[in-house]
Motif scaffolding. Structure first.
Motif, PDB file in Angstrom:
ATOM      1  N   GLY A  12     -96.809 120.114   7.235  1.00 35.17           N
ATOM      2  CA  GLY A  12     -96.835 119.083   6.209  1.00 35.17           C
ATOM      3  C   GLY A  12     -95.411 118.764   5.805  1.00 35.17           C
ATOM      4  N   ARG A  13     -95.259 117.764   4.928  1.00 34.35           N
ATOM      5  CA  ARG A  13     -93.909 117.489   4.416  1.00 34.35           C
ATOM      6  C   ARG A  13     -93.647 118.312   3.152  1.00 34.35           C
ATOM      7  NH1 ARG A  13     -93.580 112.966   2.295  1.00 34.35           N
ATOM      8  NH2 ARG A  13     -95.801 112.508   2.375  1.00 34.35           N
ATOM      9  N   PHE A  14     -94.737 118.636   2.426  1.00 35.17           N
ATOM     10  CA  PHE A  14     -94.639 119.482   1.233  1.00 35.17           C
ATOM     11  C   PHE A  14     -93.604 118.951   0.236  1.00 35.17           C
ATOM     12  CE2 PHE A  14     -95.816 122.229   4.895  1.00 35.17           C
ATOM     13  CZ  PHE A  14     -97.148 122.362   4.570  1.00 35.17           C
ATOM     14  N   HIS A  18     -97.935 121.883  -3.304  1.00 41.08           N
ATOM     15  CA  HIS A  18     -98.757 121.875  -4.527  1.00 41.08           C
ATOM     16  C   HIS A  18     -99.941 122.837  -4.403  1.00 41.08           C
ATOM     17  CE1 HIS A  18    -101.446 119.292  -2.261  1.00 41.08           C
ATOM     18  NE2 HIS A  18    -100.516 118.359  -2.115  1.00 41.08           N
ATOM     19  N   GLY A  20    -103.064 122.308  -3.917  1.00 40.36           N
ATOM     20  CA  GLY A  20    -103.968 122.035  -2.794  1.00 40.36           C
ATOM     21  C   GLY A  20    -103.469 122.740  -1.542  1.00 40.36           C
ATOM     22  N   HIS A  21    -102.154 122.639  -1.303  1.00 40.96           N
ATOM     23  CA  HIS A  21    -101.556 123.352  -0.164  1.00 40.96           C
ATOM     24  C   HIS A  21    -101.783 124.855  -0.293  1.00 40.96           C
ATOM     25  CE1 HIS A  21     -98.589 119.744  -0.065  1.00 40.96           C
ATOM     26  NE2 HIS A  21     -99.500 119.554   0.860  1.00 40.96           N
ATOM     27  N   VAL A  24    -105.245 125.865   0.682  1.00 42.01           N
ATOM     28  CA  VAL A  24    -105.398 125.868   2.147  1.00 42.01           C
ATOM     29  C   VAL A  24    -104.800 127.144   2.726  1.00 42.01           C
ATOM     30  CG1 VAL A  24    -104.742 124.721   4.305  1.00 42.01           C
ATOM     31  CG2 VAL A  24    -105.351 123.357   2.324  1.00 42.01           C
ATOM     32  N   PRO A 123    -109.782 122.599   4.588  1.00 44.48           N
ATOM     33  CA  PRO A 123    -110.594 122.036   3.499  1.00 44.48           C
ATOM     34  C   PRO A 123    -109.721 121.329   2.466  1.00 44.48           C
ATOM     35  CG  PRO A 123    -110.471 124.438   3.340  1.00 44.48           C
ATOM     36  CD  PRO A 123    -109.815 124.065   4.628  1.00 44.48           C
ATOM     37  N   MET A 124    -110.234 120.259   1.862  1.00 45.31           N
ATOM     38  CA  MET A 124    -109.484 119.515   0.831  1.00 45.31           C
ATOM     39  C   MET A 124    -109.858 120.047  -0.551  1.00 45.31           C
ATOM     40  SD  MET A 124    -107.283 117.212   1.465  1.00 45.31           S
ATOM     41  CE  MET A 124    -106.648 116.271   2.838  1.00 45.31           C
ATOM     42  N   PHE A 125    -108.879 120.286  -1.374  1.00 44.67           N
ATOM     43  CA  PHE A 125    -109.118 120.784  -2.723  1.00 44.67           C
ATOM     44  C   PHE A 125    -108.619 119.767  -3.748  1.00 44.67           C
ATOM     45  CE2 PHE A 125    -108.736 124.482   0.004  1.00 44.67           C
ATOM     46  CZ  PHE A 125    -109.819 125.244  -0.382  1.00 44.67           C
ATOM     47  N   ARG A 127    -108.356 116.692  -4.341  1.00 45.76           N
ATOM     48  CA  ARG A 127    -107.350 115.798  -3.767  1.00 45.76           C
ATOM     49  C   ARG A 127    -106.870 114.734  -4.755  1.00 45.76           C
ATOM     50  NH1 ARG A 127    -103.096 115.194  -0.543  1.00 45.76           N
ATOM     51  NH2 ARG A 127    -103.126 113.280   0.664  1.00 45.76           N
ATOM     52  N   TYR A 130    -104.328 117.086  -6.650  1.00 42.81           N
ATOM     53  CA  TYR A 130    -103.473 117.910  -5.804  1.00 42.81           C
ATOM     54  C   TYR A 130    -102.994 117.086  -4.611  1.00 42.81           C
ATOM     55  CZ  TYR A 130    -105.331 121.924  -8.413  1.00 42.81           C
ATOM     56  OH  TYR A 130    -105.694 122.826  -9.389  1.00 42.81           O
ATOM     57  N   SER A 131    -102.024 116.240  -4.854  1.00 40.45           N
ATOM     58  CA  SER A 131    -101.417 115.466  -3.766  1.00 40.45           C
ATOM     59  C   SER A 131     -99.950 115.278  -4.092  1.00 40.45           C
ATOM     60  CB  SER A 131    -102.134 114.113  -3.595  1.00 40.45           C
ATOM     61  OG  SER A 131    -101.468 113.084  -4.278  1.00 40.45           O
ATOM     62  N   GLY A 132     -99.133 115.270  -3.056  1.00 41.58           N
ATOM     63  CA  GLY A 132     -97.693 115.115  -3.255  1.00 41.58           C
ATOM     64  C   GLY A 132     -97.378 113.819  -3.984  1.00 41.58           C
ATOM     65  N   SER A 133     -98.069 112.735  -3.590  1.00 39.96           N
ATOM     66  CA  SER A 133     -97.813 111.424  -4.218  1.00 39.96           C
ATOM     67  C   SER A 133     -98.090 111.481  -5.715  1.00 39.96           C
ATOM     68  CB  SER A 133     -98.704 110.349  -3.593  1.00 39.96           C
ATOM     69  OG  SER A 133     -98.660 110.423  -2.207  1.00 39.96           O
ATOM     70  N   ARG A 136     -95.334 113.438  -7.531  1.00 40.22           N
ATOM     71  CA  ARG A 136     -94.105 112.627  -7.632  1.00 40.22           C
ATOM     72  C   ARG A 136     -94.273 111.499  -8.651  1.00 40.22           C
ATOM     73  NH1 ARG A 136     -94.728 112.993  -2.038  1.00 40.22           N
ATOM     74  NH2 ARG A 136     -95.125 110.764  -1.845  1.00 40.22           N
TER      75      ARG A 136
END
Ligand code: ATP
Ligand code: MG
Length: 179
Positions: A12-14, A18, A20-21, A24, A123-125, A127, A130-133, A136
């Motif tokens: 990922g770009r991470f 976060h 969510g990551h 996983v 799995p998505m938690f 989302r 818990y997302s980079g966007s 930010r």
């Protein structure tokens, strides 16, 4: 002889790493002995999409995993080569050997499947949050973002004044990576 360990690769770009990551990673840790985290677009930093350097991301991820009691991991920065046809070979040349790749990204999945690797769904938690966007966006808008990332990530972002950096980048409306 050393016992064979089952290794998983997560890419990922991470920007930033976060919760969510982290979920996983914890799910992978139940299935595999060793985790390899590929820090993608490693050459990018100081833009809205990619505010943190590879080194800063390395530090935040290693703190988050260590705080979680995870120790059998490798963090490998991976610069973009912008040639999808040879991207898997590029990644494989940089990371320790791995048995399975965890990704939900359709292109990542396709490229690794075509190269003959076992690809598993991550799995998505939560989302929505818990997302980079989203992290930010909240940083730029001065909202509360700290509860969306592990403590070691909060510490790292504060240490490098990453929140101020992001806010300034947006104030200047700086174009993506023009240096
Ligand atoms: P951005 O919004 O900047 O794209 P992101 O949250 O999607 O950030 P990435 O670094 O792009 O994070 O994603 C790395 C991997 O983590 C991808 O395979 C992605 O599907 C997965 N991932 C991202 N968010 C979650 C989540 N909430 N739960 C589980 N997996 C996630
Ligand atoms: Mg993403």
């Amino acid at each position: 002889m050393r016992k064979k360990e089952v290794s998983a690769l997560l890419i990922g770009r991470f920007q930033p790493f976060h919760l969510g990551h982290l979920e996983v990673v914890k799910a992978i840790a139940k299935e595999c002995d060793r985790l390899i985290v590929g820090i993608g677009s490693a050459q990018l930093s100081h833009t809205f999409e990619n505010p943190f350097t590879a080194g800063e991301r390395h530090l935040m991820i290693s703190r988050a995993l260590t705080d979680e009691g995870l120790h059998n991991f490798f963090l490998v920065p991976i610069v973009d080569i912008n040639r999808y046809a040879v991207w898997v070979a590029h990644v494989s040349s940089l990371v320790p050997p791995f048995d399975a790749v965890y990704s939900n990204n359709p292109l990542t999945r396709r490229l690794f499947i075509e190269a003959g690797y076992e690809v598993r769904m991550a799995p998505m938690f939560n989302r929505d949050e818990y997302s980079g966007s989203e992290v930010r966006r909240r940083i730029v808008e001065g909202g509360k973002w700290e509860m969306l990332v592990p403590r070691g990530v909060v510490e790292t972002i504060h240490e490098v004044k990453g929140d101020e950096r992001l806010q300034e980048i947006m104030k200047d409306n700086a174009p993506e990576a023009t240096i």
